[in-house]
Design a protein around this motif. Structure first.
Motif, short mmCIF file in Angstrom:
data_model
loop_
_atom_site.label_atom_id
_atom_site.label_comp_id
_atom_site.label_asym_id
_atom_site.label_seq_id
_atom_site.Cartn_x
_atom_site.Cartn_y
_atom_site.Cartn_z
N GLU A 2 0.83 -1.21 0.00
CA GLU A 2 0.00 0.00 0.00
C GLU A 2 0.86 1.26 0.00
OE1 GLU A 2 -3.05 0.15 2.91
OE2 GLU A 2 -3.56 -1.91 2.56
N ILE A 3 1.96 1.18 0.64
CA ILE A 3 2.84 2.35 0.66
C ILE A 3 3.36 2.61 -0.75
CG2 ILE A 3 5.04 3.18 1.53
CD1 ILE A 3 4.47 1.76 4.11
N TRP A 4 3.71 1.51 -1.41
CA TRP A 4 4.21 1.68 -2.79
C TRP A 4 3.12 2.26 -3.67
CZ3 TRP A 4 8.30 2.34 -5.40
CH2 TRP A 4 8.30 2.20 -6.80
N THR A 5 1.90 1.86 -3.57
CA THR A 5 0.78 2.40 -4.33
C THR A 5 0.58 3.86 -3.98
OG1 THR A 5 -0.25 0.22 -4.24
CG2 THR A 5 -1.61 2.01 -4.94
N LEU A 6 0.66 4.15 -2.69
CA LEU A 6 0.49 5.53 -2.23
C LEU A 6 1.60 6.43 -2.81
CD1 LEU A 6 -1.21 7.35 -0.41
CD2 LEU A 6 0.39 6.81 1.43
N ILE A 7 2.83 5.93 -2.85
CA ILE A 7 3.96 6.72 -3.37
C ILE A 7 3.78 6.93 -4.87
CG2 ILE A 7 6.44 6.66 -3.84
CD1 ILE A 7 6.80 5.25 -1.16
N VAL A 8 3.39 5.87 -5.58
CA VAL A 8 3.25 5.96 -7.03
C VAL A 8 2.13 6.92 -7.40
CG1 VAL A 8 2.65 4.64 -9.10
CG2 VAL A 8 4.23 3.68 -7.44
N LYS A 9 1.08 6.95 -6.61
CA LYS A 9 -0.06 7.81 -6.92
C LYS A 9 0.15 9.24 -6.42
CE LYS A 9 -3.63 4.29 -7.19
NZ LYS A 9 -4.90 3.83 -6.68
N SER A 10 1.17 9.47 -5.64
CA SER A 10 1.35 10.82 -5.08
C SER A 10 1.94 11.77 -6.13
CB SER A 10 2.25 10.77 -3.85
OG SER A 10 3.58 10.59 -4.27
N ASN A 11 1.63 13.04 -5.95
CA ASN A 11 2.13 14.09 -6.86
C ASN A 11 3.64 14.27 -6.72
OD1 ASN A 11 -0.26 14.64 -8.06
ND2 ASN A 11 -0.85 16.20 -6.58
N ALA A 12 4.18 14.08 -5.56
CA ALA A 12 5.61 14.25 -5.34
C ALA A 12 6.39 13.23 -6.16
CB ALA A 12 5.95 14.12 -3.86
N PHE A 13 5.95 12.02 -6.20
CA PHE A 13 6.62 10.98 -6.97
C PHE A 13 6.55 11.31 -8.48
CE2 PHE A 13 6.61 6.86 -9.18
CZ PHE A 13 7.87 6.41 -8.80
#
Length: 166
Positions: A2-13
């Motif tokens: 879930e963290i990886w999904t959250l990072i991939v979907k974030s604007n910062a990434f």
């Protein structure tokens, strides 16, 4: 995960990936060199434009100087033509005077031999004839002279027009 999904979907990434792509594109396409060469080309264009402007100013000054000199040359030519006309007029008058004197002398000889009455009549006729000869001589010369003046004026105008269009 879930963290990886959250990072991939974030604007910062997404921003970091975009920034990485931009840096890669700048290095790969050598954008700095392209910008520098474009800047140099613009600088050269500005310098050549300045040079062209200076050359145009110099040519304008030369053209103005030429026109100024042409006006002086036209004035000199006109003055010379006027002097020639005066000299020709004086010559015509001198010739007419010489002819009148010659006719008058001939009339005097006739007067002496013919008597006072005939002498007076011949003197009047001689004076009228010499005036008529002088008049015709001057008239013919002046009729020929406007052609010279017209030709001179036309040539001067054509030359000024040619210079104005250059």
């Amino acid at each position: 995960m879930e963290i990886w999904t959250l990072i991939v979907k974030s604007n910062a990434f997404n921003f970091l990936i975009l920034l990485g792509l931009i840096i890669f594109a700048i290095k790969f396409f050598k954008v700095g060199n392209l910008i520098e060469s474009a800047r140099q080309k613009v600088k050269q264009d500005v310098e050549s434009s300045d040079d062209a402007k200076e050359n145009s100013i110099v040519k304008l000054k030369e053209a103005n100087e030429t026109v100024k000199n042409i006006a002086q040359e036209v004035k000199e030519i006109f003055d010379n033509a006027q002097k020639s006309a005066e000299l020709m007029g004086e010559k015509i008058l001198k010739d007419a005077d010489t002819q009148a004197k010659s006719i008058f002398e001939n009339a005097q000889k006739t007067i002496e031999s013919e008597g006072k009455k005939i002498a007076l009549s011949l003197t009047q006729k001689t004076a009228l004839a010499s005036l008529e000869v002088a008049k015709n001589h001057m008239k013919n010369t002046l009729e020929n002279k406007p052609e010279y003046h017209e030709s001179f004026i036309k040539k001067s105008i054509d030359e000024l027009d040619r210079l104005r269009h250059e």
